[in-house]
Each structure stands twice: as C-alpha cells, then as structure tokens.
Design an enzyme around this catalytic site. Sequence first.
Site, PDB file in Angstrom:
ATOM      1  N   ASP A  91      78.404  49.152  51.776  1.00 43.44           N
ATOM      2  CA  ASP A  91      78.132  48.964  50.354  1.00 43.44           C
ATOM      3  C   ASP A  91      78.874  49.981  49.495  1.00 43.44           C
ATOM      4  OD1 ASP A  91      76.516  46.742  49.949  1.00 43.44           O
ATOM      5  OD2 ASP A  91      74.652  47.832  50.309  1.00 43.44           O
ATOM      6  N   GLU A 123      78.096  44.281  44.317  1.00 40.51           N
ATOM      7  CA  GLU A 123      77.214  43.339  43.648  1.00 40.51           C
ATOM      8  C   GLU A 123      77.838  42.813  42.361  1.00 40.51           C
ATOM      9  OE1 GLU A 123      73.173  45.686  45.140  1.00 40.51           O
ATOM     10  OE2 GLU A 123      73.477  45.292  42.995  1.00 40.51           O
ATOM     11  N   GLU A 190      70.717  36.930  47.598  1.00 39.57           N
ATOM     12  CA  GLU A 190      69.415  37.585  47.764  1.00 39.57           C
ATOM     13  C   GLU A 190      68.368  36.991  46.829  1.00 39.57           C
ATOM     14  OE1 GLU A 190      67.377  42.031  47.908  1.00 39.57           O
ATOM     15  OE2 GLU A 190      69.542  41.818  47.706  1.00 39.57           O
TER      16      GLU A 190
END
Length: 272
Positions: A91, A123, A190
């Site tokens: 990440d 993200e 998600e």
Amino acid sequence: MSVAKKEYKRITVKSLVDMKSNGEKISMLTAYDFTMAQIVDGAGIDVILVGDSASNVMAGHETTLPITLDQMIYHATSVVRAITRSLVVVDLPFGSYQSDPKEALRSAIRIMKESGGHAVKLEGGKEVKESIKRIIHAGIPVMGHLGLTPQSIYKFGTYTVRAKEEQEAEKLKSDAKLLEKMGCFAIVLEKVPAELAKEVAESITIPVIGIGAGNGVDGQVLVVHDMLGMTHEFNPRFLRRYADLHGEMTKAFQNYRDDVKSRKFPSDDEQY
C-alpha cells in the site's frame, strides 16, 4: 514417513490476469512481518498485501492515516524476505500520493527499490488518475482500490457500505473502467453491494478482488489477524474467522505463566 511439501508456481501480475481468464479465484491476505508472511506464502496464498492496515493491527491506531512511507517500507521489506511464491503488493500510505503525481512516483519508486515489493496499491479513481498514470508509465504495476477507501474515513464519516445510491454506483463503475484503461492490473473493491461488485467484475478484463463485496468477484482478501481470530473487537458481516487464535494464544500464555510461577518450567530435560 515424511510428507512432501506441495510446490507452488511463482505468482506474477500476469498470473492474476490469467487466473481471471481461466475462472480461477484469487486468494489474498495481508501480512506485515517475516514470520507471518512465511506461513501465508507457504500455504499457497496467491497475493500478500502489505496493507496500511498495519496502522491498526500492528500499531494500534484507530485509522490507517498515521502510518508513514518509511514504516510501510519496513514492513514490506520483512515480508519480501519471507516469500518464495506469493505476489507482494504494498500500500502507498496516506499523504504519499494524493498531492502531487511526482511525489506519488517518488513514493512508489522508494517502495519498489527499498523493499523489493512487486507492485503498489493506492485508493481512488478519477481523482488520482494522474498519480496512477505517472507510476504505471515508470513501469511499476498498480493495483487500484475502490468502494470504501479507508484513507478517506473522515470524508465518509463511517466504515459503512459504499455505492448503494445510483450516483455513487455509476461513479464506481466508471472509475473501475478508467483504472483498467490506464493499465492497473487489478482492483480491490471494499464494502460494496454484491450485485454491483459482480457487475463491475464482469465489465472489465482485470481481476476484481473483494473484501465485503460478495462472491461474484474474481477473488477475496482479508486482514490476516481478523481471519485468524486474533482480533475480537472487529466483527463486520463479511468476516469469516478460520481460527480462534486469540483464545488459543491467551491459554498458552496463561499456561506458561502458571508453569513459571509453579517452577514446572524449565524441567530437567529443558536445561543444559
């Protein structure tokens, strides 16, 4: 009689795309340290995510926001040392890519050079497309992340299911196609409705890996501490616990304490 260890083929970015094409589901778990990564890799898990969730489960923070790029590199380096087969995705932490595409590229390069990871994850969709484009053009594989994006928790205000309304659902579908077009090799979805997630997975050629996104996607990811039952406070609907290590570890610690207190440990056989 010894049991031969099962041999697994090394996973690459292309492997995941091939798995989707062949209808094979993709397994993905988090890991943050050498020992856990070694076990996860040895079990044949396809992808290890060195997630910014380390901020929660390793450091005790309430959100993923505090973890730094240096800390992510530290965890990723430990994981990479352990693996022989799994693809390692790392990440990009909050603040390392949002403000400037050049900074995003610098952050991604640091992760790849210093940790030895195989890909990065970040993200967002259209709002971070320039950062994604810059990273991919440098030859670094990128995994996207849509739906509930924990780095935006203060924008959402809660960890609730995303894209239940038509406008947000349409944006998610558009973002997924944009990420595919830009060259992302996979996307994490998600906490979105299962039917929407299935629709997204069927509309693009790259793998869609779900967490709380139903069974119609191309794979699943869980936080390893959660699925092992090491955390009892976190109980979302999507979580399946495959063990109760919290209970087993507590009992082991108590037994050790009792043996030390009663002088049963070490025994004569455990001394030099």
